[in-house]
Design an enzyme around this catalytic site. Structure first.
Site, PDB file in Angstrom:
ATOM      1  N   ARG A  57      -5.726   5.709  -1.839  1.00 42.31           N
ATOM      2  CA  ARG A  57      -4.442   5.041  -1.668  1.00 42.31           C
ATOM      3  C   ARG A  57      -4.172   4.120  -2.851  1.00 42.31           C
ATOM      4  O   ARG A  57      -5.106   3.591  -3.461  1.00 42.31           O
ATOM      5  CB  ARG A  57      -4.418   4.220  -0.372  1.00 42.31           C
ATOM      6  CG  ARG A  57      -4.306   5.076   0.893  1.00 42.31           C
ATOM      7  CD  ARG A  57      -2.941   5.741   0.952  1.00 42.31           C
ATOM      8  NE  ARG A  57      -2.702   6.539   2.145  1.00 42.31           N
ATOM      9  CZ  ARG A  57      -2.903   7.860   2.248  1.00 42.31           C
ATOM     10  NH1 ARG A  57      -3.404   8.528   1.234  1.00 42.31           N
ATOM     11  NH2 ARG A  57      -2.613   8.512   3.348  1.00 42.31           N
ATOM     12  N   GLU A  89       0.858  -1.189   0.000  1.00 46.26           N
ATOM     13  CA  GLU A  89       0.000   0.000   0.000  1.00 46.26           C
ATOM     14  C   GLU A  89       0.885   1.227   0.000  1.00 46.26           C
ATOM     15  O   GLU A  89       1.970   1.220   0.578  1.00 46.26           O
ATOM     16  CB  GLU A  89      -0.866  -0.023   1.272  1.00 46.26           C
ATOM     17  CG  GLU A  89      -1.815   1.133   1.419  1.00 46.26           C
ATOM     18  CD  GLU A  89      -1.433   2.115   2.508  1.00 46.26           C
ATOM     19  OE1 GLU A  89      -2.267   2.980   2.826  1.00 46.26           O
ATOM     20  OE2 GLU A  89      -0.305   2.061   3.042  1.00 46.26           O
ATOM     21  N   ARG A 130     -10.245   8.939   1.341  1.00 45.13           N
ATOM     22  CA  ARG A 130      -8.838   8.547   1.463  1.00 45.13           C
ATOM     23  C   ARG A 130      -8.454   7.705   0.253  1.00 45.13           C
ATOM     24  O   ARG A 130      -8.899   6.553   0.120  1.00 45.13           O
ATOM     25  CB  ARG A 130      -8.640   7.734   2.748  1.00 45.13           C
ATOM     26  CG  ARG A 130      -7.195   7.346   3.042  1.00 45.13           C
ATOM     27  CD  ARG A 130      -7.097   6.453   4.264  1.00 45.13           C
ATOM     28  NE  ARG A 130      -5.738   6.294   4.710  1.00 45.13           N
ATOM     29  CZ  ARG A 130      -5.118   7.100   5.565  1.00 45.13           C
ATOM     30  NH1 ARG A 130      -5.767   8.132   6.079  1.00 45.13           N
ATOM     31  NH2 ARG A 130      -3.873   6.913   5.913  1.00 45.13           N
TER      32      ARG A 130
HETATM   33  C1  LIG Z   1       2.818   4.239   6.380  1.00 49.34           C
HETATM   34  S1  LIG Z   1       3.275   3.531   7.897  1.00 49.34           S
HETATM   35  C2  LIG Z   1       2.474   1.964   7.792  1.00 49.34           C
HETATM   36  C3  LIG Z   1       1.356   1.816   8.786  1.00 49.34           C
HETATM   37  C4  LIG Z   1       0.723   0.440   8.821  1.00 49.34           C
HETATM   38  N1  LIG Z   1       0.321  -0.041   7.516  1.00 49.34           N
HETATM   39  C5  LIG Z   1      -0.478   0.404   9.768  1.00 49.34           C
HETATM   40  O1  LIG Z   1      -1.469  -0.217   9.449  1.00 49.34           O
HETATM   41  O2  LIG Z   1      -0.424   1.012  10.844  1.00 49.34           O
HETATM   42  C6  LIG Z   1       4.950   3.113   7.628  1.00 49.34           C
HETATM   43  C7  LIG Z   1       5.621   2.553   8.865  1.00 49.34           C
HETATM   44  O3  LIG Z   1       6.929   2.103   8.538  1.00 49.34           O
HETATM   45  C8  LIG Z   1       7.752   2.272   9.682  1.00 49.34           C
HETATM   46  N2  LIG Z   1       9.145   2.217   9.230  1.00 49.34           N
HETATM   47  C9  LIG Z   1       9.789   3.130   8.455  1.00 49.34           C
HETATM   48  N3  LIG Z   1      11.039   2.734   8.220  1.00 49.34           N
HETATM   49  C10 LIG Z   1      11.211   1.537   8.854  1.00 49.34           C
HETATM   50  C11 LIG Z   1      12.308   0.638   8.973  1.00 49.34           C
HETATM   51  N4  LIG Z   1      13.475   0.889   8.396  1.00 49.34           N
HETATM   52  N5  LIG Z   1      12.130  -0.500   9.683  1.00 49.34           N
HETATM   53  C12 LIG Z   1      10.932  -0.774  10.270  1.00 49.34           C
HETATM   54  N6  LIG Z   1       9.862   0.062  10.208  1.00 49.34           N
HETATM   55  C13 LIG Z   1      10.008   1.207   9.495  1.00 49.34           C
HETATM   56  C14 LIG Z   1       7.313   3.623  10.223  1.00 49.34           C
HETATM   57  O4  LIG Z   1       7.657   3.768  11.596  1.00 49.34           O
HETATM   58  C15 LIG Z   1       5.800   3.579   9.985  1.00 49.34           C
HETATM   59  O5  LIG Z   1       5.106   3.132  11.125  1.00 49.34           O
END
Ligand SMILES: C[S@@+](CC[C@H](N)C(=O)[O-])C[C@H]1O[C@@H](n2cnc3c(N)ncnc32)[C@H](O)[C@@H]1O
Length: 420
Positions: free
Chosen positions: A256, A210, A254
């Site tokens: 996406r 997504e 929203r």
């Molecule tokens: C767009 S959000 C996704 C939210 C998720 N789909 C949900 O239902 O809550 C992207 C997430 O990736 C995490 N993230 C970013 N870089 C990361 C990494 N290198 N390792 C693990 N998590 C990471 C961020 O903290 C964030 O919570």
């Protein structure tokens, strides 16, 4: 064991314990919870050795510091109860396995569990999101997915990889090098994980991603092209589609982008469920989950919200002033206020905690108010029993960053029907 001897997974957070058993990357809670969640299905073996090492460390520490006589069985039983007694426990009976990357607070996990899936690995590095995840699913996600150590805990075999990965520019997109172009980005790590499974002869059956709608136009469309080309190079056929939550029974506008990829040699096709277009009044391929043909904001509002969510005179005056300025400049942007009869709100984003201007609820005889965290959860289709253990600001960030669960659940139902 007596009550005061109870051990919870949080015991690993004890500062003195951490000092005594120092570890560079602290994956202990993730390893132990993943192990206990997978005791019965063979995948637990993958985590077993280290899990027992850490359980023994905590037992030794507790016995020394609190003068106890705990043994391994007691502690395993205690922690296991601790991680099973959660609102959305890991299922014992399941029809497929998946890994939850960039897991946030588990929007994908909820939707896939509801479709009969079992999560065998999760990764999310934000510690507040990890808290929400653990409270609801009884599992602590692993940290930074770009680290080799983190990747080494991913089981050899699983059916589905899912996640909402952050959108980053690729270095040389357009040079037609696919995989190589993605190096240094988090999509590269997704591809790296898939590639290892292809090379070991256990390819992942389905990839479900997504992202923001803007990914389509990112770098003149080259970013999405590179993503698709890279997945194709790995032996997948790819379909992508922009979908709007408002067409899936959720009163939120929203949009996406969803990407679904499946093994090319299966010779299958995939049709996205498009929901019910409220504005056009057209009915597309609809899933039985969507029973509301018309949404309204009243669906997600709670009764008697705390007056603390009403915005101050100063903030309200600022919103009105900015709206006027924007109008004068002709860009029409300003705060967006809705009431219970409004069909849908604008998009809730991770910045909602700042001033709430994206979605304000009109009130009689008072300034408008922000959504409560529970209403933000409702606006993303989270069930009533989803626990919100963090501050309001963190909660707004988490739900703003998350997915509309019914949209994911509906798409996945089709993935299940058409591809698995
Ligand atoms: C767009 S959000 C996704 C939210 C998720 N789909 C949900 O239902 O809550 C992207 C997430 O990736 C995490 N993230 C970013 N870089 C990361 C990494 N290198 N390792 C693990 N998590 C990471 C961020 O903290 C964030 O919570």
């Amino acid at each position: 064991m007596k009550e005061e001897q109870e051990i919870m997974i949080e015991a690993f957070d004890n500062k003195k314990f951490k000092l005594r058993f120092i570890d560079n990357i602290d994956n202990k809670k993730a390893i132990v919870t993943h192990f206990l969640h997978n005791l019965q299905n063979g995948i637990g073996n993958h985590f077993e050795e280290e899990a027992f090492q850490y359980l023994d460390e905590i037992i030794e520490f507790k016995n020394d510091t609190d003068n106890l006589k705990l043994n391994r069985n007691d502690v395993v039983q205690q922690i296991q109860e601790n991680i099973i007694n959660v609102p959305f426990p890991t299922p014992n009976n399941f029809t497929f396995t998946f890994i939850d990357l960039f897991a946030g607070i588990g929007g994908f996990r909820l939707a896939l569990q509801n479709n009969g899936g079992k999560c065998v690995f999760s990764s999310e590095w934000d510690k507040f999101a990890q808290i929400t995840y653990k409270e609801n699913f009884g599992e602590v996600p692993f940290g930074d997915i770009s680290q080799e150590t983190t990747k080494s805990y991913i089981p050899e075999q699983f059916d589905v990889l899912c996640g909402g990965f952050p959108c980053q520019p690729f270095s040389n997109a357009g040079l037609k090098r696919g995989f190589e172009d993605t190096r240094g980005t988090l999509f590269f790590d997704v591809v790296d994980i898939l590639n290892r499974r292809v090379e070991s002869g256990n390819p992942v059956s389905v990839v479900f991603l997504e992202n923001v709608k803007g990914l389509r136009g990112h770098d003149k469309g080259n970013t999405l092209k590179t993503i698709i080309r890279t997945l194709e190079e790995l032996g997948y056929t790819v379909a992508s589609q922009v979908l709007n939550s408002k067409n899936f029974g959720i009163p939120q506008n929203r949009e996406r982008l969803f990407i679904v990829a499946w093994r090319t040699n299966l010779n299958l096709t995939f049709n996205f469920p498009l929901g019910i277009d409220q504005d056009e009044n057209l009915i597309f391929h609809v899933n039985e989950l969507i029973n509301a043909t018309n949404t309204n904001v009243g669906q997600i509002l709670t009764e008697n919200p705390d007056p603390k969510y009403t915005i101050s005179d100063k903030l309200y005056a600022g919103h009105i002033r900015r709206r006027k300025e924007h109008k004068e400049k002709g860009n029409g942007f300003g705060f967006s206020s809705v009431n219970e009869n409004t069909q849908y709100t604008s998009t809730i984003s991770a910045r909602y905690y700042k001033d709430g201007s994206e979605i304000l609820i009109e009130q009689e005889d008072a300034n408008p108010r922000k959504l409560t965290p529970r209403e933000a959860a409702n606006l993303q289709g989270y069930p009533e029993n989803f626990i919100i253990p963090v501050s309001d600001n963190q909660a707004y960030k988490q739900f703003g960053n998350s997915v509309s669960v019914p949209v994911i659940q509906t798409i996945f139902q089709e993935i299940n029907n058409q591809l698995l």
